[in-house]
Design a protein around this motif. Structure first.
Motif, PDB file in Angstrom:
ATOM      1  N   UNK A  94      12.776   0.650 -12.288  1.00  0.00           N
ATOM      2  CA  UNK A  94      13.154  -0.413 -12.915  1.00  0.00           C
ATOM      3  C   UNK A  94      12.931  -1.709 -12.243  1.00  0.00           C
ATOM      4  N   UNK A  95      12.106  -2.695 -12.868  1.00  0.00           N
ATOM      5  CA  UNK A  95      11.908  -3.984 -12.395  1.00  0.00           C
ATOM      6  C   UNK A  95      13.165  -4.952 -12.347  1.00  0.00           C
ATOM      7  N   UNK A  96      14.133  -4.809 -12.995  1.00  0.00           N
ATOM      8  CA  UNK A  96      15.181  -5.626 -13.024  1.00  0.00           C
ATOM      9  C   UNK A  96      16.603  -4.821 -13.096  1.00  0.00           C
TER      10      UNK A  96
ATOM     11  N   UNK B 128       9.601  -2.156  -4.866  1.00  0.00           N
ATOM     12  CA  UNK B 128       8.393  -2.325  -5.633  1.00  0.00           C
ATOM     13  C   UNK B 128       7.559  -3.559  -5.173  1.00  0.00           C
ATOM     14  N   UNK B 129       7.769  -4.434  -4.336  1.00  0.00           N
ATOM     15  CA  UNK B 129       7.456  -5.758  -4.111  1.00  0.00           C
ATOM     16  C   UNK B 129       6.074  -5.407  -3.758  1.00  0.00           C
ATOM     17  N   UNK B 130       5.067  -6.444  -4.207  1.00  0.00           N
ATOM     18  CA  UNK B 130       3.575  -5.947  -4.042  1.00  0.00           C
ATOM     19  C   UNK B 130       3.153  -6.966  -2.902  1.00  0.00           C
ATOM     20  N   UNK B 131       2.358  -6.148  -1.905  1.00  0.00           N
ATOM     21  CA  UNK B 131       1.729  -6.999  -0.895  1.00  0.00           C
ATOM     22  C   UNK B 131       0.507  -7.610  -1.350  1.00  0.00           C
ATOM     23  N   UNK B 132      -0.081  -7.453  -2.355  1.00  0.00           N
ATOM     24  CA  UNK B 132      -1.126  -8.190  -2.717  1.00  0.00           C
ATOM     25  C   UNK B 132      -0.612  -9.351  -3.318  1.00  0.00           C
TER      26      UNK B 132
ATOM     27  N   UNK C  10       4.104  -4.467 -12.475  1.00  0.00           N
ATOM     28  CA  UNK C  10       3.079  -3.350 -12.652  1.00  0.00           C
ATOM     29  C   UNK C  10       3.154  -2.259 -11.542  1.00  0.00           C
ATOM     30  N   UNK C  11       3.532  -2.796 -10.417  1.00  0.00           N
ATOM     31  CA  UNK C  11       3.642  -1.516  -9.304  1.00  0.00           C
ATOM     32  C   UNK C  11       5.091  -0.858  -9.697  1.00  0.00           C
ATOM     33  N   UNK C  12       5.937  -1.320 -10.154  1.00  0.00           N
ATOM     34  CA  UNK C  12       7.230  -0.719 -10.705  1.00  0.00           C
ATOM     35  C   UNK C  12       6.911   0.269 -11.917  1.00  0.00           C
ATOM     36  N   UNK C  13       6.165  -0.437 -12.666  1.00  0.00           N
ATOM     37  CA  UNK C  13       5.878   0.378 -13.968  1.00  0.00           C
ATOM     38  C   UNK C  13       5.041   1.900 -13.526  1.00  0.00           C
ATOM     39  N   UNK C  14       4.097   1.533 -12.461  1.00  0.00           N
ATOM     40  CA  UNK C  14       3.263   2.771 -12.165  1.00  0.00           C
ATOM     41  C   UNK C  14       4.234   3.769 -11.411  1.00  0.00           C
TER      42      UNK C  14
ATOM     43  N   UNK D 192      -1.177  -8.112   3.528  1.00  0.00           N
ATOM     44  CA  UNK D 192      -2.061  -7.273   3.842  1.00  0.00           C
ATOM     45  C   UNK D 192      -1.467  -6.054   4.325  1.00  0.00           C
ATOM     46  N   UNK D 193      -0.677  -6.257   5.478  1.00  0.00           N
ATOM     47  CA  UNK D 193       0.176  -5.127   6.108  1.00  0.00           C
ATOM     48  C   UNK D 193       0.935  -4.348   4.811  1.00  0.00           C
ATOM     49  N   UNK D 194       1.543  -5.324   4.273  1.00  0.00           N
ATOM     50  CA  UNK D 194       2.483  -4.608   3.107  1.00  0.00           C
ATOM     51  C   UNK D 194       1.551  -3.696   2.135  1.00  0.00           C
ATOM     52  N   UNK D 195       0.390  -4.342   1.803  1.00  0.00           N
ATOM     53  CA  UNK D 195      -0.413  -3.801   0.814  1.00  0.00           C
ATOM     54  C   UNK D 195      -0.764  -2.268   1.291  1.00  0.00           C
ATOM     55  N   UNK D 196      -1.376  -2.420   2.462  1.00  0.00           N
ATOM     56  CA  UNK D 196      -1.677  -1.051   3.098  1.00  0.00           C
ATOM     57  C   UNK D 196      -0.799  -0.060   3.541  1.00  0.00           C
ATOM     58  N   UNK D 197       0.641  -0.413   3.744  1.00  0.00           N
ATOM     59  CA  UNK D 197       1.746   0.445   4.078  1.00  0.00           C
ATOM     60  C   UNK D 197       2.339   0.856   3.001  1.00  0.00           C
ATOM     61  N   UNK D 198       2.515   0.053   1.864  1.00  0.00           N
ATOM     62  CA  UNK D 198       3.272   0.541   0.840  1.00  0.00           C
ATOM     63  C   UNK D 198       2.549   0.798  -0.598  1.00  0.00           C
ATOM     64  N   UNK D 199       1.590  -0.132  -0.989  1.00  0.00           N
ATOM     65  CA  UNK D 199       1.067  -0.488  -2.098  1.00  0.00           C
ATOM     66  C   UNK D 199       0.044   0.836  -2.300  1.00  0.00           C
ATOM     67  N   UNK D 200      -0.341   1.505  -1.430  1.00  0.00           N
ATOM     68  CA  UNK D 200      -1.426   2.413  -1.617  1.00  0.00           C
ATOM     69  C   UNK D 200      -0.713   3.869  -1.532  1.00  0.00           C
ATOM     70  N   UNK D 201       0.575   3.888  -1.339  1.00  0.00           N
ATOM     71  CA  UNK D 201       1.387   5.043  -1.287  1.00  0.00           C
ATOM     72  C   UNK D 201       1.604   5.619  -2.760  1.00  0.00           C
TER      73      UNK D 201
END
Length: 202
Positions: free
Chosen positions: A96-98, A25-29, A88-92, A193-202
């Motif tokens: 679990x975050x922890x 759940x690491x956020x690229x943003x 926020x990404x984990x909840x979405x 930026x690479x992380x965001x487009x590769x993982x966050x948008x999935x």
């Protein structure tokens, strides 16, 4: 048909194993923003040193303490941003975050980072601060590599780049400031930026 089902089952098993062993759940943003924080903080530090210290930092000076405070603020802002956006990404995604995986990620990241931080403080106290930028890059890179087995996005490659930049910085300390900006600022923006487009948008 059975072959397709078998491959599908294998894919699902692999995905479950990946989720159980890696924190996904690491956020690229957050990486992008950390890069911008670093660039802004570096600009402030540069202005302080050039404007009030004639380009030279003295360990017990007021300007040095302000630059140190500037670095601390960059780190705190980056951590807070990462926690908020990752949570926020984990909840979405209903994760679990922890859990045990995120705990191992944090512990493995902090061990080399804290060791490097204490070592830098020791040499600063000895007034040997010519290699500070190089050491920050190297120990940060080691921390990323050490934590990479518990995360996604191949952060080990970012860690390797940070170490290489740190070694270059050690060879050419006169360019330490700009290599620090490249490592903590620009590389974070590119990788985030690479992380965001590769993982966050999935």
């Amino acid at each position: 048909m059975e072959s397709k089902d078998y491959l599908k089952d294998l894919g699902e098993i692999k995905q479950l194993m990946n989720k159980s062993s890696r924190f996904i759940s690491l956020s690229g943003l957050s990486g992008i923003l950390a890069g911008f924080y670093a660039i802004i903080g570096a600009a402030v530090a540069y202005w302080l040193v050039i404007s009030y210290s004639n380009g030279t930092l003295i360990l017990d000076s007021k300007i040095f303490r302000l630059v140190l405070l500037d670095l601390i603020l960059i780190a705190v802002l980056s951590i807070i941003t990462a926690v908020i956006l990752t949570t926020r990404k984990a909840k979405k995604h209903g994760e679990k975050i922890w859990d045990n995986t995120s705990k191992r990620l944090v512990i493995n990241f902090l061990i080399p980072l804290l060791a490097g931080g204490f070592y830098i403080l020791i040499i600063l106290n000895q007034q040997k601060y010519g290699q500070t930028g190089a050491l920050m890059l190297i120990f940060y890179g080691l921390a990323l590599i050490n934590a990479s087995k518990y995360s996604i996005g191949n952060i080990r490659y970012l860690g390797i780049i940070e170490i290489i930049l740190g070694l270059i910085c050690a060879l050419f300390p006169g360019y330490g400031f700009w290599l620090w900006v490249l490592g903590f600022g620009i590389m974070h923006i590119i990788y985030g930026t690479w992380m965001h487009f590769k993982y966050d948008n999935n």
